[in-house]
Design an enzyme around this catalytic site. Structure first.
Site, PDB file in Angstrom:
ATOM      1  N   SER A 162      -3.061  -7.799   3.026  1.00  0.00           N
ATOM      2  CA  SER A 162      -3.215  -7.621   4.520  1.00  0.00           C
ATOM      3  C   SER A 162      -3.874  -8.848   5.190  1.00  0.00           C
ATOM      4  O   SER A 162      -3.593  -9.122   6.249  1.00  0.00           O
ATOM      5  CB  SER A 162      -4.539  -6.473   4.675  1.00  0.00           C
ATOM      6  OG  SER A 162      -4.038  -5.172   4.041  1.00  0.00           O
ATOM      7  N   ARG A 178      -2.473  -5.777  -8.346  1.00  0.00           N
ATOM      8  CA  ARG A 178      -1.378  -6.860  -7.964  1.00  0.00           C
ATOM      9  C   ARG A 178      -1.215  -7.861  -9.221  1.00  0.00           C
ATOM     10  O   ARG A 178      -0.406  -8.125  -9.711  1.00  0.00           O
ATOM     11  CB  ARG A 178      -1.320  -7.330  -6.863  1.00  0.00           C
ATOM     12  CG  ARG A 178      -1.140  -6.490  -5.652  1.00  0.00           C
ATOM     13  CD  ARG A 178      -1.639  -7.090  -4.544  1.00  0.00           C
ATOM     14  NE  ARG A 178      -2.973  -7.390  -4.462  1.00  0.00           N
ATOM     15  CZ  ARG A 178      -3.831  -7.766  -3.423  1.00  0.00           C
ATOM     16  NH1 ARG A 178      -3.264  -7.560  -2.057  1.00  0.00           N
ATOM     17  NH2 ARG A 178      -4.865  -7.764  -3.421  1.00  0.00           N
ATOM     18  N   LYS A 194     -18.137  -4.686   8.615  1.00  0.00           N
ATOM     19  CA  LYS A 194     -16.993  -5.644   8.730  1.00  0.00           C
ATOM     20  C   LYS A 194     -16.606  -5.866  10.142  1.00  0.00           C
ATOM     21  O   LYS A 194     -16.775  -4.676  10.800  1.00  0.00           O
ATOM     22  CB  LYS A 194     -16.039  -5.379   7.804  1.00  0.00           C
ATOM     23  CG  LYS A 194     -16.166  -5.891   6.422  1.00  0.00           C
ATOM     24  CD  LYS A 194     -14.795  -5.631   5.340  1.00  0.00           C
ATOM     25  CE  LYS A 194     -14.759  -5.976   4.197  1.00  0.00           C
ATOM     26  NZ  LYS A 194     -13.726  -5.591   3.272  1.00  0.00           N
ATOM     27  N   HIS A 213       0.773  -1.231  -0.003  1.00  0.00           N
ATOM     28  CA  HIS A 213      -0.129   0.078  -0.036  1.00  0.00           C
ATOM     29  C   HIS A 213       0.872   1.409   0.050  1.00  0.00           C
ATOM     30  O   HIS A 213       0.579   2.206  -0.793  1.00  0.00           O
ATOM     31  CB  HIS A 213      -0.992   0.018   1.320  1.00  0.00           C
ATOM     32  CG  HIS A 213      -1.951  -1.006   1.396  1.00  0.00           C
ATOM     33  ND1 HIS A 213      -2.048  -1.919   2.355  1.00  0.00           N
ATOM     34  CD2 HIS A 213      -3.071  -1.367   0.612  1.00  0.00           C
ATOM     35  CE1 HIS A 213      -3.164  -2.468   2.268  1.00  0.00           C
ATOM     36  NE2 HIS A 213      -3.508  -2.632   0.904  1.00  0.00           N
TER      37      HIS A 213
HETATM   38  O1  PNS Z   1      -9.082  -2.414   0.513  1.00  0.00           O
HETATM   39  P1  PNS Z   1     -10.331  -2.828  -0.071  1.00  0.00           P
HETATM   40  O2  PNS Z   1     -11.169  -3.718   0.974  1.00  0.00           O
HETATM   41  O3  PNS Z   1     -10.083  -3.622  -1.272  1.00  0.00           O
HETATM   42  O4  PNS Z   1     -11.095  -1.438  -0.448  1.00  0.00           O
HETATM   43  C1  PNS Z   1     -12.660  -1.596  -0.760  1.00  0.00           C
HETATM   44  C2  PNS Z   1     -13.094  -0.341  -1.046  1.00  0.00           C
HETATM   45  C3  PNS Z   1     -12.824   0.472   0.720  1.00  0.00           C
HETATM   46  C4  PNS Z   1     -12.258   0.749  -1.926  1.00  0.00           C
HETATM   47  C5  PNS Z   1     -14.648  -0.336  -1.469  1.00  0.00           C
HETATM   48  O5  PNS Z   1     -15.196  -1.334  -0.698  1.00  0.00           O
HETATM   49  C6  PNS Z   1     -15.439   0.887  -1.263  1.00  0.00           C
HETATM   50  O6  PNS Z   1     -14.905   2.159  -1.827  1.00  0.00           O
HETATM   51  N1  PNS Z   1     -16.245   0.966  -0.443  1.00  0.00           N
HETATM   52  C7  PNS Z   1     -17.261   2.024  -0.102  1.00  0.00           C
HETATM   53  C8  PNS Z   1     -18.534   1.878  -0.542  1.00  0.00           C
HETATM   54  C9  PNS Z   1     -18.976   2.315  -1.992  1.00  0.00           C
HETATM   55  O7  PNS Z   1     -18.497   3.311  -2.374  1.00  0.00           O
HETATM   56  N2  PNS Z   1     -19.368   1.123  -2.741  1.00  0.00           N
HETATM   57  C10 PNS Z   1     -19.431   1.402  -4.424  1.00  0.00           C
HETATM   58  C11 PNS Z   1     -18.398   0.725  -5.088  1.00  0.00           C
HETATM   59  S1  PNS Z   1     -18.657  -1.036  -5.513  1.00  0.00           S
END
Ligand code: PNS
Length: 168
Positions: free
Chosen positions: A129, A91, A42, A18
């Protein structure tokens, strides 16, 4: 007008992968906001405040990087922060489907905010992670995968968790 990018994620916890993505991205923008999702559905290992504090500590020398958390839709948060771009690390092929879906949904929700994908340094292409948490929970070394401060936080967390499990 300043070009602001948002680098969102769960960051439970932040890894060297990250950090690599954040440092590569900030060069392209005036400001990068590392935005930790506060997702009540979560149950992360680290609270949102702990995650934000760890990232602040790790990136304290990066003057154009801000660390924050958000609730709700990412595009709404990006809009509020006047962000023009979302940064995501890519990745491997396995990341692609989920990332493409998310970027297209976000574009549909707000066509003014584009997603940019960055590839991490190849030494971090395997790093997640979840893997870091699993290794740390089983007593393995995560040196070189996460910053020292995160390594220590993981040790403290799992020491605490094993005490609770032992007591139960
Ligand atoms: O590190 P991650 O868990 O892959 O990150 C995922 C994240 C936080 C970027 C994604 O879950 C997110 O943007 N969540 C906020 C809700 C949202 O905007 N959802 C619409 C897009 S699918």
């Amino acid at each position: 007008m300043k070009k602001i990018a948002i680098y969102p994620g769960t960051f439970d916890p932040i890894t060297n992968g990250h950090i690599d993505i954040a440092k590569r991205s900030v060069r392209l923008f005036d400001k990068l906001i590392v935005a930790v999702l506060n997702n009540p559905k979560k149950t992360p290992l680290f609270t949102v405040n702990e995650r934000v504090e760890l990232i602040r500590e790790v990136l304290k020398d990066e003057v154009t990087i801000e660390v924050d958390y958000f609730n709700g839709l990412l595009v709404d948060y990006a809009n509020k922060k006047q962000g023009c771009a979302i940064i995501r690390g890519l990745r491997a092929i396995s990341d692609f489907e989920y990332e493409m879906q998310m970027s297209l949904i976000n574009r549909r929700l707000n066509p003014n905010i584009d997603t940019f994908f960055k590839m991490p340094s190849e030494e971090y292409t395997f790093l997640t992670s979840s893997a870091v948490k699993e290794i740390a929970s089983l007593g393995g070394s995560v040196a070189g995968l996460v910053p020292r401060v995160v390594e220590k936080a993981l040790k403290d967390k799992f020491k605490h968790i094993s005490v609770i499990q032992f007591e139960v």
